[in-house]
Design a protein around this motif. Structure first.
Motif, PDB file in Angstrom:
ATOM      1  N   MET A 161      62.358  96.272  17.068  1.00 25.15           N
ATOM      2  CA  MET A 161      63.342  97.186  17.028  1.00 25.15           C
ATOM      3  C   MET A 161      63.195  98.153  18.196  1.00 25.15           C
TER       4      MET A 161
ATOM      5  N   ASN B 140      64.000 101.947  19.478  1.00 25.26           N
ATOM      6  CA  ASN B 140      64.525 103.360  19.105  1.00 25.26           C
ATOM      7  C   ASN B 140      64.749 104.231  20.460  1.00 25.26           C
TER       8      ASN B 140
ATOM      9  N   THR C 227      60.417  90.789  14.260  1.00 22.93           N
ATOM     10  CA  THR C 227      61.649  91.340  14.600  1.00 22.93           C
ATOM     11  C   THR C 227      61.302  92.696  15.410  1.00 22.93           C
TER      12      THR C 227
ATOM     13  N   GLN D  55      65.013  93.670  23.324  1.00 20.58           N
ATOM     14  CA  GLN D  55      64.648  92.796  22.322  1.00 20.58           C
ATOM     15  C   GLN D  55      64.380  91.337  22.459  1.00 20.58           C
TER      16      GLN D  55
ATOM     17  N   GLU E 128      59.866  94.575   8.068  1.00 21.47           N
ATOM     18  CA  GLU E 128      60.387  95.699   8.896  1.00 21.47           C
ATOM     19  C   GLU E 128      60.584  97.098   8.089  1.00 21.47           C
TER      20      GLU E 128
END
Length: 507
Positions: A431, A433, A429, A404, A88
């Protein structure tokens, strides 16, 4: 409303996480969002004792508020990115190369194929307007699909501190003139997530009952009766439920959410009544003139021989009263037009809109009504300390988790479904934004941080060019060089003028 009791019977569960009252409230909220609030339709009685159906004019504020909040929370500028775990991006460091990021490439392909950004913003509005929305991921013809369901189609079976763990998604539709309901059961045990499909055909003309179970092949060609997902391969169910980040004060034990205007129904009713009064003021405030009947024309009814007033119903200005040409009521024509009360009613509407904004998590002044342009929504940016910005951030917490979970479930389906072309097996993972630029007062934030920094520049010139215009490093550097080339030479105005005239200090 009979669906809950049918679900109880079919599941064998005596007490569900929801009841008929919960579903009834969802129906009322959806009706208000769709412009069919119960107070809008009414009947009135004229001076002859006859009833007339009528309808209030509405500002449609449930729709306006839900749309406003959804566009603030999620829009096309938001980004959703998947990274292999351990790779990440770290604060202050360069992000990993997305071209070589196979999980993210797969995720973007799935999101694009399902028009996720468009559908997410639309269903997020339904979420704020009805109290919740559900998503369902599955594989069809070698592709990962994402399907959404509105609040009235989602029935929780069980829940824990993390949310709904088991549910039924009820899809009602008409096929070949017959009413059907597809029940999609999502349950789990220690080893598997189970999905069971049942199809029912209504036995009533209006489709009001669940009806009798029929084979899936009556409507669907390839839908399987049951699918099982191993918990060794899947970290979560293939459904997600999203609700506004508001406590359900109508049923403290319910896992279902409430719309952002759930506690503002009285205010909504007052708003519609005030708005209808304003519109009626334009009709009722037209010119009215009273005149005695002896001044108006008479005509004879050919059937009865009686004389009646010859009234042109298109002329609404004149009102007739019985008058005596030679007696006490010998007055002539009088103008009785009442003055309009527009300003008073508009002031009332604006005060109610301020109350409504506070009840729905918006800052005072977010909504306003103007006599010329009608209902308006604030378009200017908002400060970080405002109620709107804090509400937006609060809702984003659950929305980010919802997205997610959808993205992770999609990648797990792609990884484990043999028909999907995807070879990466890494854990990921995801993410999210959100685009905060539409909700931040940049001038206020810049002034605050510049003051804290001793009125010094907050970032390099190159970085400000890059961020303001959305450029990459190379293009931003080129722009900076062009800006510097176009700037006048340093020095005071006299020296600049002398240089432009071909002079120097030694001349």
């Amino acid at each position: 409303m009979g669906l809950i009791s049918s679900i109880k019977t079919l599941s064998g569960v005596p007490d569900l996480a929801v009841n008929d009252a919960d579903m009834s409230r969802i129906t009322d909220w959806l009706s208000a969002y769709q412009g069919h609030a119960p107070w809008l339709n009414y009947r009135w009685e004229d001076n002859q004792g006859r009833e007339h159906p009528d309808r209030l004019m509405s500002l449609q504020m449930p729709k306006v508020a839900a749309k406003k909040m959804s566009s603030l929370v999620f829009n096309q500028a938001a980004t959703i990115t998947a990274y292999p775990q351990g790779n990440e991006p770290q604060p202050g460091k360069t992000s990993p190369n997305d071209d070589n990021n196979e999980p993210n490439n797969m995720l973007q392909s799935i999101l694009s194929a399902n028009h996720f950004y468009d559908n997410m913003e639309r269903y997020l509005e339904y979420c704020f307007g009805s109290g919740g929305v559900a998503a369902r991921e599955y594989v069809n013809d070698g592709e990962v699909k994402i399907r959404f369901a509105t609040a009235d189609a989602f029935i929780p079976l069980s829940s824990d501190a993390n949310g709904v763990t088991e549910c039924v998604i009820a899809t009602q539709f008409v096929n070949d003139g017959k009413n059907y309901t597809l029940l999609e059961w999502h349950t789990e045990d220690e080893s598997f997530y189970h999905i069971k499909n049942q199809l029912f055909k209504s036995t009533s003309a209006d489709g009001g009952d669940l009806g009798l179970e029929v084979p899936l092949t009556d409507v669907y060609a390839n839908l399987k009766p049951q699918a099982d997902y191993s918990k060794q391969l899947y970290s979560r169910p293939t459904f997600q439920y999203l609700k506004p980040n508001l406590a359900n004060n109508f049923n403290l034990n319910s896992p279902l959410g409430i719309p952002i205007y759930a506690n503002a129904m009285d205010t909504l009713r007052q708003l519609d009544q005030a708005y209808d009064m304003l519109m009626q003021e334009m009709v009722m405030g037209r010119r009215r003139i009273i005149a005695p009947d002896w001044m108006l024309k008479l005509k004879t009814d050919p059937k009865t021989g009686e004389e009646r007033l010859a009234v042109d119903w298109r002329d609404r200005a004149y009102q007739v009263f019985r008058g005596d040409q030679n007696g006490q009521n010998a007055d002539g024509i009088k103008d009785i037009t009442s003055p309009l009360r527009n300003n008073m009613l508009i002031s009332t509407i604006n005060n109610l809109l301020k109350i409504f904004a506070a009840q729905t998590g918006f800052s005072a002044g977010t909504f306003s009504y103007d006599a010329v342009q009608g209902q308006q929504t604030a378009t200017e940016v908002i400060s970080q300390n405002s109620d709107t910005y804090q509400s937006k951030n609060s809702h984003e917490t659950l929305v980010a988790r919802f997205i997610q979970d959808i993205a992770t479930s999609c990648l797990e389906l792609a990884k484990n479904a043999p028909s999907v072309v995807y070879s990466d097996t890494a854990d990921v993972t995801v993410m999210v934004n959100f685009d905060d630029s539409i909700a931040k007062d940049r001038d206020e934030n810049a002034k605050y941080y510049q003051l804290m920094n001793g009125n010094k520049p907050l970032m390099p010139h190159l970085e400000s060019i890059k961020r303001a215009n959305g450029l990459d490093d190379q293009t931003a550097a080129s722009w900076q060089q062009e800006i510097e080339d176009e700037e006048p030479p340093d020095g005071d105005m006299d020296s600049i003028l002398k240089q432009s005239a071909g002079e120097d200090d030694g001349a």
